[in-house]
Design an enzyme around this catalytic site. Structure first.
Site, PDB file in Angstrom:
ATOM      1  CB  ALA A   9      17.547 -25.688 -12.993  1.00 38.42           C
ATOM      2  N   GLY A  11      19.664 -30.995 -13.744  1.00 38.76           N
ATOM      3  CA  GLY A  11      19.317 -32.411 -13.906  1.00 38.76           C
ATOM      4  C   GLY A  11      18.461 -32.662 -15.138  1.00 38.76           C
ATOM      5  NE  ARG A  15      11.570 -41.238 -11.120  1.00 41.11           N
ATOM      6  CZ  ARG A  15      10.862 -40.967 -10.032  1.00 41.11           C
ATOM      7  NH1 ARG A  15       9.612 -41.372  -9.932  1.00 41.11           N
ATOM      8  NH2 ARG A  15      11.379 -40.278  -9.046  1.00 41.11           N
ATOM      9  CD  GLN A  75      26.194 -29.669 -12.217  1.00 45.37           C
ATOM     10  OE1 GLN A  75      24.973 -29.698 -12.386  1.00 45.37           O
ATOM     11  NE2 GLN A  75      26.779 -30.279 -11.207  1.00 45.37           N
ATOM     12  CG  ASP A 105      13.437 -30.820  -8.920  1.00 46.95           C
ATOM     13  OD1 ASP A 105      13.803 -30.162  -7.927  1.00 46.95           O
ATOM     14  OD2 ASP A 105      13.847 -31.969  -9.165  1.00 46.95           O
ATOM     15  NE  ARG A 315      -6.380 -15.672 -30.548  1.00 48.98           N
ATOM     16  CZ  ARG A 315      -6.189 -15.541 -31.864  1.00 48.98           C
ATOM     17  NH1 ARG A 315      -7.223 -15.350 -32.673  1.00 48.98           N
ATOM     18  NH2 ARG A 315      -4.982 -15.611 -32.376  1.00 48.98           N
ATOM     19  CB  ALA A 362     -25.521 -10.664 -33.900  1.00 53.11           C
ATOM     20  CE1 TYR A 369      -2.216 -13.724 -42.527  1.00 56.38           C
ATOM     21  CE2 TYR A 369      -3.664 -15.624 -42.683  1.00 56.38           C
ATOM     22  CZ  TYR A 369      -2.397 -15.077 -42.748  1.00 56.38           C
ATOM     23  OH  TYR A 369      -1.320 -15.880 -43.034  1.00 56.38           O
ATOM     24  CB  SER A 387     -26.690  -8.137 -37.525  1.00 53.79           C
ATOM     25  OG  SER A 387     -27.115  -7.793 -36.234  1.00 53.79           O
TER      26      SER A 387
END
Ligand code: UD1
Ligand code: CA
Length: 451
Positions: A9, A11, A15, A75, A105, A315, A362, A369, A387
């Site tokens: 890995a 390289g 491109r 390397q 790759d 999330r 609702a 925050y 609600s």
């Protein structure tokens, strides 16, 4: 048989036209390199060594995230594939077993193909993975003599006659570690690219009278990624494979081609996924759940029998217990929703815990925050949040408690209490009609003045 993986890995991937090293470009929301590493992991290798060069520090930190037991070797100059493999010599100096070389790759290699290469080692000292190329283009060509592989010739160094060969080198090989490093020390760079070619080990092994063979795989497994177009195609290939696997496992995908999956997506059987659902990284959905259309999930856990969406967003840290409902236009972040609780419409629940069987009305918002810090909201079991309640964190609402619609809750609500926190309603008899008449008269006068 013990195995050590060496994954090349280093390289640059010119491109890709990118500051990001090629192997870190994502396929199915995971770095390309993670795909090769995950496939390699199926072999339960004793060592996983990644050879990094271009942007090595970025590669190193990605490797640590993917597999904490992997080793990264550097390397510093990219002098060729044999030179790249040679960088793992020190790590494997006392190692007695097989080495399998993979490319970072080449994300579609299947674990059973590597297993076939290892199996072929019982009758050969060195095994190369080849494939019949529809368009052999610039691949190295495999010069076979029956079952014996005599030589690999790179496109640049090949004669016109050799270029006619369609059996090509994937780049992958399996070999005894000691033999491989012995052969590599003899590789020179007198060729068209002045590079140390790993492919030269074949001819060197044959010269020593070693047995060398090639195992063939389907070309689709050796697809490399060299450009953004390749990357997009690779993602599409991943998606269709992953969808097919889910269908096979007993997951219903109502419109499979519209469901986007990540490398690590886990979905249990008898779960139903409606159209246009996106699974970002880190999602587990247990059996028998329903994920309705246009939902977006990442970093979350959905338990058995839960219903999510349509248009829900789960999330990081959303933890939905069994038989919970999260409905339309609801966002859940870093929050535990206990068994049987419902958040059905237009709500944001973040940095919170919601107790068993609680109903969130609702338009409820946890105001988590304050502009600088995040705060926690704790809601007990069997509670009823009216609600349009705003829960200004840090705040607690007890078991069996209620909040009135439109409440702005800034203080803790004790168990069983009803909290009302809104301006009382005042009614003025006949005032609406009077006001309307007044406004109509005003408008009429304005229209007359304008004409
Ligand atoms: C190589 C093979 C070729 C084969 C082709 C398949 C050689 C000499 N040629 O050619 O026979 O058909 O792969 O795709 O091996 N790399 C390093 N350090 C280096 C050079 C390369 O880590 O100094 C890595 C690259 O990042 C890449 C892999 O090795 O992941 C292959 O290198 P690349 O330059 O793409 O080799 P090819 O010329 O395509
Ligand atoms: Ca290549």
């Amino acid at each position: 048989m013990s195995t050590a993986l060496i994954i090349l890995a280093a390289g640059k991937g010119t491109r890709m036209s990118s500051d990001l090293p090629k192997v870190l470009h994502p396929i199915a929301q995971a770095p390309m390199l993670a795909h090769a590493m995950m496939t390699g992991r199926a072999l339960e290798p004793d060592h996983t060594i990644v050879v990094a060069g271009h942007e090595a520090e970025a590669v190193r930190s990605a490797v640590e995230d993917i597999d904490e037991h992997a080793t990264v070797v550097l390397q510093t100059e990219q002098l060729g594939t044999a030179h790249a493999v040679d960088q793992a010599r020190a790590v494997l100096k006392d190692y007695d077993g097989d080495v399998v070389v993979l490319y970072g790759d080449t994300p579609f290699l299947q674990a059973d193909t590597i297993e076939r290469m290892i199996a072929a080692r019982t009758s050969a000292d060195l095994v190369i993975l080849g494939f019949e190329a529809a368009d052999p283009a610039r691949y190295g060509r495999l010069l076979m003599d029956g079952d014996s592989l005599e030589r690999i010739v790179e496109f640049k160094d090949a004669s016109d006659e050799e270029r006619e060969i369609t059996f090509c080198n994937s780049g992958l090989l399996a070999c005894d570690a000691k033999l491989l490093f012995d052969l590599i020390s003899k590789v020179g760079n007198a060729n068209a690219s002045s590079e140390y070619y790993l492919t030269d080990v074949v001819e060197l092994a044959r010269a020593e009278g070693r047995r060398v063979t090639a195992v063939a795989c389907d070309e689709s497994e050796t697809l490399g990624v060299n450009s953004r177009a390749d990357l997009a195609r690779a993602d599409a290939v991943f998606q269709s494979r992953a969808r097919a696997e889910l269908l096979e496992l007993g997951v219903t995908l109502m419109a499979p081609e519209t469901v986007y999956l990540s490398l690590d997506t886990i979905i249990g059987r008898d779960t139903v996924i409606e159209p246009n659902v996106v699974f970002g990284p880190g999602v587990t959905v247990e059996s028998g759940a329903l994920i309705r259309a246009f939902s977006h999930l990442e970093g979350c856990h959905v338990s058995r029998g839960a219903k999510v969406g349509p248009y829900a967003r789960l999330r990081l840290g959303a933890e939905l217990a069994e038989n919970t409902h999260v409905g339309n236009f609801v966002e859940i972040k870093n929050a535990e929703i206990a068994e049987g609780a419902k958040v059905n419409h237009l709500s944001y629940v973040g940095d919170a815990s919601v107790g068993k069987k609680t109903n969130i009305g609702a338009g409820t918002i946890t105001c988590n925050y304050d502009g600088i810090m995040k705060h926690h909201t704790e809601i007990g079991a069997n509670a009823f949040i009216g609600s349009n309640t705003l829960l200004v964190a840090p705040v607690k609402v007890g078991d069996d408690a209620m909040t009135a619609s439109g409440a702005v809750i800034t203080k803790d609500v004790e168990d069983g209490a009803l909290a009302i926190a809104r301006a009382p309603q005042v009614s003025k008899p006949g005032r609406a009609r009077k006001l309307m008449d007044l406004l109509r008269a005003k408008k009429k006068k304005r229209d007359e003045d304008a004409s």
